[in-house]
Design a protein around this motif. Structure first.
Motif, PDB file in Angstrom:
ATOM      1  N   VAL A 135       0.830  -1.206   0.000  1.00  0.00           N
ATOM      2  CA  VAL A 135       0.000   0.000   0.000  1.00  0.00           C
ATOM      3  C   VAL A 135       0.864   1.255   0.000  1.00  0.00           C
ATOM      4  O   VAL A 135       0.504   2.275  -0.600  1.00  0.00           O
ATOM      5  N   HIS A 136       2.039   1.201   0.651  1.00  0.00           N
ATOM      6  CA  HIS A 136       2.839   2.406   0.859  1.00  0.00           C
ATOM      7  C   HIS A 136       4.139   2.461   0.053  1.00  0.00           C
ATOM      8  O   HIS A 136       4.896   3.418   0.177  1.00  0.00           O
ATOM      9  N   LEU A 137       4.398   1.452  -0.790  1.00  0.00           N
ATOM     10  CA  LEU A 137       5.657   1.432  -1.535  1.00  0.00           C
ATOM     11  C   LEU A 137       5.818   2.675  -2.408  1.00  0.00           C
ATOM     12  O   LEU A 137       6.901   3.271  -2.464  1.00  0.00           O
ATOM     13  N   LEU A 138       4.760   3.067  -3.108  1.00  0.00           N
ATOM     14  CA  LEU A 138       4.816   4.233  -3.992  1.00  0.00           C
ATOM     15  C   LEU A 138       4.315   5.490  -3.306  1.00  0.00           C
ATOM     16  O   LEU A 138       4.147   6.528  -3.951  1.00  0.00           O
ATOM     17  N   PHE A 139       4.105   5.411  -1.999  1.00  0.00           N
ATOM     18  CA  PHE A 139       3.557   6.518  -1.231  1.00  0.00           C
ATOM     19  C   PHE A 139       4.641   7.514  -0.841  1.00  0.00           C
ATOM     20  O   PHE A 139       4.344   8.633  -0.442  1.00  0.00           O
ATOM     21  N   ALA A 140       5.890   7.103  -0.939  1.00  0.00           N
ATOM     22  CA  ALA A 140       6.998   7.923  -0.461  1.00  0.00           C
ATOM     23  C   ALA A 140       7.732   8.570  -1.638  1.00  0.00           C
ATOM     24  O   ALA A 140       7.129   8.927  -2.640  1.00  0.00           O
ATOM     25  N   GLY A 141       9.075   8.680  -1.547  1.00  0.00           N
ATOM     26  CA  GLY A 141       9.778   9.598  -2.417  1.00  0.00           C
ATOM     27  C   GLY A 141      10.443   9.076  -3.667  1.00  0.00           C
ATOM     28  O   GLY A 141      10.835   9.869  -4.514  1.00  0.00           O
ATOM     29  N   PHE A 142      10.599   7.746  -3.838  1.00  0.00           N
ATOM     30  CA  PHE A 142      11.451   7.344  -4.949  1.00  0.00           C
ATOM     31  C   PHE A 142      10.842   7.615  -6.322  1.00  0.00           C
ATOM     32  O   PHE A 142      11.584   7.922  -7.259  1.00  0.00           O
ATOM     33  N   PRO A 143       9.507   7.564  -6.528  1.00  0.00           N
ATOM     34  CA  PRO A 143       9.002   7.958  -7.846  1.00  0.00           C
ATOM     35  C   PRO A 143       9.341   9.405  -8.192  1.00  0.00           C
ATOM     36  O   PRO A 143       9.609   9.729  -9.354  1.00  0.00           O
ATOM     37  N   ALA A 144       9.319  10.299  -7.186  1.00  0.00           N
ATOM     38  CA  ALA A 144       9.681  11.696  -7.445  1.00  0.00           C
ATOM     39  C   ALA A 144      11.137  11.818  -7.860  1.00  0.00           C
ATOM     40  O   ALA A 144      11.495  12.673  -8.684  1.00  0.00           O
ATOM     41  N   LYS A 145      12.003  10.966  -7.312  1.00  0.00           N
ATOM     42  CA  LYS A 145      13.415  11.006  -7.705  1.00  0.00           C
ATOM     43  C   LYS A 145      13.584  10.584  -9.170  1.00  0.00           C
ATOM     44  O   LYS A 145      14.427  11.140  -9.896  1.00  0.00           O
ATOM     45  N   LEU A 146      12.805   9.600  -9.599  1.00  0.00           N
ATOM     46  CA  LEU A 146      12.848   9.202 -11.007  1.00  0.00           C
ATOM     47  C   LEU A 146      12.400  10.356 -11.903  1.00  0.00           C
ATOM     48  O   LEU A 146      12.988  10.607 -12.964  1.00  0.00           O
ATOM     49  N   TRP A 147      11.365  11.069 -11.482  1.00  0.00           N
ATOM     50  CA  TRP A 147      10.876  12.214 -12.251  1.00  0.00           C
ATOM     51  C   TRP A 147      11.940  13.304 -12.310  1.00  0.00           C
ATOM     52  O   TRP A 147      12.224  13.860 -13.383  1.00  0.00           O
TER      53      TRP A 147
END
Length: 538
Positions: A135-147
């Protein structure tokens, strides 16, 4: 007695049992009866097996889950809990036993099982950990780092700030606290307003848990025992919003294949063996897909591998080894998901009890507000955020260079409640030292302004704030319209209508609908600009 289930007029389950473990078992059983399809979908998502019955659309998630080693992390966290906190581990097992008891009946009541041909599987003791992680894997910061990495590559480092989420369009959860000095009863009021994606069924489950040790109402996460985010024990209550903290890191890894497997280049210049194995993902209606799972000293490799990144990026023009991206996040490092906080929260009687319980919290990192009937107040951040270099927080960093290691954990900030009012809306504030990007302050400012309109408030007054439709984020676009001239007659009518609009997004407001259309057109026009088109991932 065994656990009893009573449902009120709204169908909300009220559970009662003679002991903590029996109550957990009953909670698991009633959740399986009410949310069988949701539980099984989440269990498969946590294991990376959802494509086996949902088809190819779920394949990318399953591949990510396998590569990030989510199920293995869940198992590690449960095994660590068994060693360190046997009581909580036994309580989690009791919940899982209840789920397994109720799933067959829940599946018979749920048409999705018949339509897909899926039979409910058996839950393991660590399945709740996997569901929480999923539930929380994509809730934090690493997708923003990819962006941000895409922005850096295509537009340069100076452009990263242009895309920060501290912008007027950002939405999120709200919450506020009023001390007894600001209420008609002399007792504090806490309001929680979680803004989750609209889902059917939702991520939360209203529930009432009662046994000789505690009597608690609140919102549970289906698949996880207890009440974590929003709860009321009779003498103390708590609520949360996302702190917007940054606690996940991405490392650019240099990998190479050897006769014995895969090696990664470490910061000391040495090549060291990475763990490696392959897994097979079944896909309904299609051929199975083989996934290579690699983990370095930083963490599991989630993108790329020894042959480079999917977009063709390798190590450079000097014959450097190819690049991959590894994810490092607290539960994988510590083997602790924070479940040790769940039973103490249920047993809490005062703010100090909630405070102590949350010292064990891991993720997601939250801003918490709590109050008790004796006047105690709490406003703090809860969760684990690693201490590391600033670069780690902004974008992927080179694993082979020193200076990017984790160096302990940040102290969690605490807020000042001397004026008896606190508003939280994912804004830059209490959690600023722990994050990079936050929501714009307009929601928190609006709540604060509304609360200042009266000296004393009651619980019955709170819906007026919950239901407030004033859209402060409309200001930048409307300010731009105010400065425009030389428009044609139709455009000028639109401009004048919007400038006269009261900025309330009421459901029956034609002006609000007009604003939404204009804003959508502006966003589409901007998205079509060549500078944005260049950001498309190859």
């Amino acid at each position: 007695m065994t656990g009893e289930i009573f449902r009120d007029a709204w169908g909300i389950p009220h559970l009662r049992a003679d002991g903590v473990d029996e109550l957990a078992r009953t909670q698991g059983r009633v959740t399986a009866l009410d949310r069988a399809w949701q539980l099984e979908v989440e269990r498969h998502r946590a294991r990376g097996t959802s494509a086996s019955f949902l088809g190819a659309e779920s394949l990318s998630w399953d591949v990510l889950v396998r590569r990030v080693r989510l199920d293995d992390t869940a198992r590690r966290c449960f095994e660590a809990l068994e060693r360190q906190d046997p009581e909580t581990a036994r309580w989690v097992r009791a919940y899982v036993d209840g789920v397994n008891e109720g799933l067959a009946e829940g599946a018979r009541r749920t048409p999705e099982f018949a339509r897909t041909g899926l039979a409910p599987g058996r839950w393991e003791p660590w399945t709740p950990f996997g569901i929480w992680l999923g539930v929380h894997l994509l809730f934090a910061g690493f997708p923003a780092k990819l962006w941000r990495e895409q922005v850096r590559r295509h537009l340069g480092p100076g452009a990263v700030g242009l895309f920060a989420t501290d912008g007027p369009g950002t939405s999120g959860s709200n919450g506020w606290l009023l001390s007894g000095e600001r209420t008609l009863t002399g007792q504090a009021i806490i309001a929680g307003d979680p803004h989750r994606f609209i889902e059917e069924p939702g991520v939360y489950q209203q529930i009432h848990l009662s046994c000789p040790e505690f009597d608690v109402v609140g919102l549970a996460v289906p698949g996880v025992p207890g009440i974590a985010h929003f709860g009321h024990t009779g003498s103390v209550a708590w609520a949360i919003t996302n702190a917007m903290a940054d606690y996940q890191d991405l490392y650019r890894e240099r990998l190479r294949r050897t006769g014995a497997g895969v090696e990664a280049l470490d910061p000391d210049g040495e090549w060291r063996r990475a763990t490696r194995h392959t897994e097979t993902v079944e896909v309904a209606g299609e051929e199975p897909v083989e996934v290579e799972v690699i983990e370095t000293a930083r963490g599991p490799v989630i993108v790329g591998g020894p042959e480079g990144l999917p977009d063709g990026t390798t190590g450079g023009d000097r014959g450097d080894p190819p690049l991959a991206l590894a994810l490092r996040h607290p539960p994988r490092v510590t083997g602790d998901l924070g479940f040790g906080a769940l039973l103490p929260l249920l047993r809490a009687r005062r703010v100090a009890d909630v405070d102590r319980a949350l010292d064990a919290w891991t993720e997601p990192v939250n801003v918490v507000q709590a109050a008790d009937t004796e006047g105690g107040l709490l406003h703090r951040v809860a969760g684990k955020v690693p201490v590391r270099s600033t670069a780690n927080r902004l974008h992927p960093v080179p694993a082979w260079e020193p200076g990017h290691e984790w160096r302990g954990w940040h102290e969690t900030p605490r807020g000042d409640l001397t004026d008896g009012v606190a508003a939280m809306a994912n804004q830059r504030g209490l959690a600023t030292p722990l994050g990079v990007e936050f929501a714009a302050p307009h929601r928190a400012d609006r709540i604060t302004a509304l609360l200042a309109e009266k000296e004393r408030w009651s619980a019955a007054d709170m819906p007026a704030i919950h239901g407030d439709t004033h859209l402060a984020s409309a200001a930048p676009l409307l300010d731009l319209l105010a400065g425009l001239g030389g428009l044609g007659p139709a455009a000028e009518r639109v401009r004048r209508t919007l400038l006269a609009w009261d900025r309330r997004m009421d459901a029956d407001s034609t002006d609000a609908a007009l604003y939404a259309r204009v804003r959508g057109a502006v966003v589409r026009r901007l998205a079509a600009h060549p500078a944005f088109a260049a950001l498309a991932v190859p």
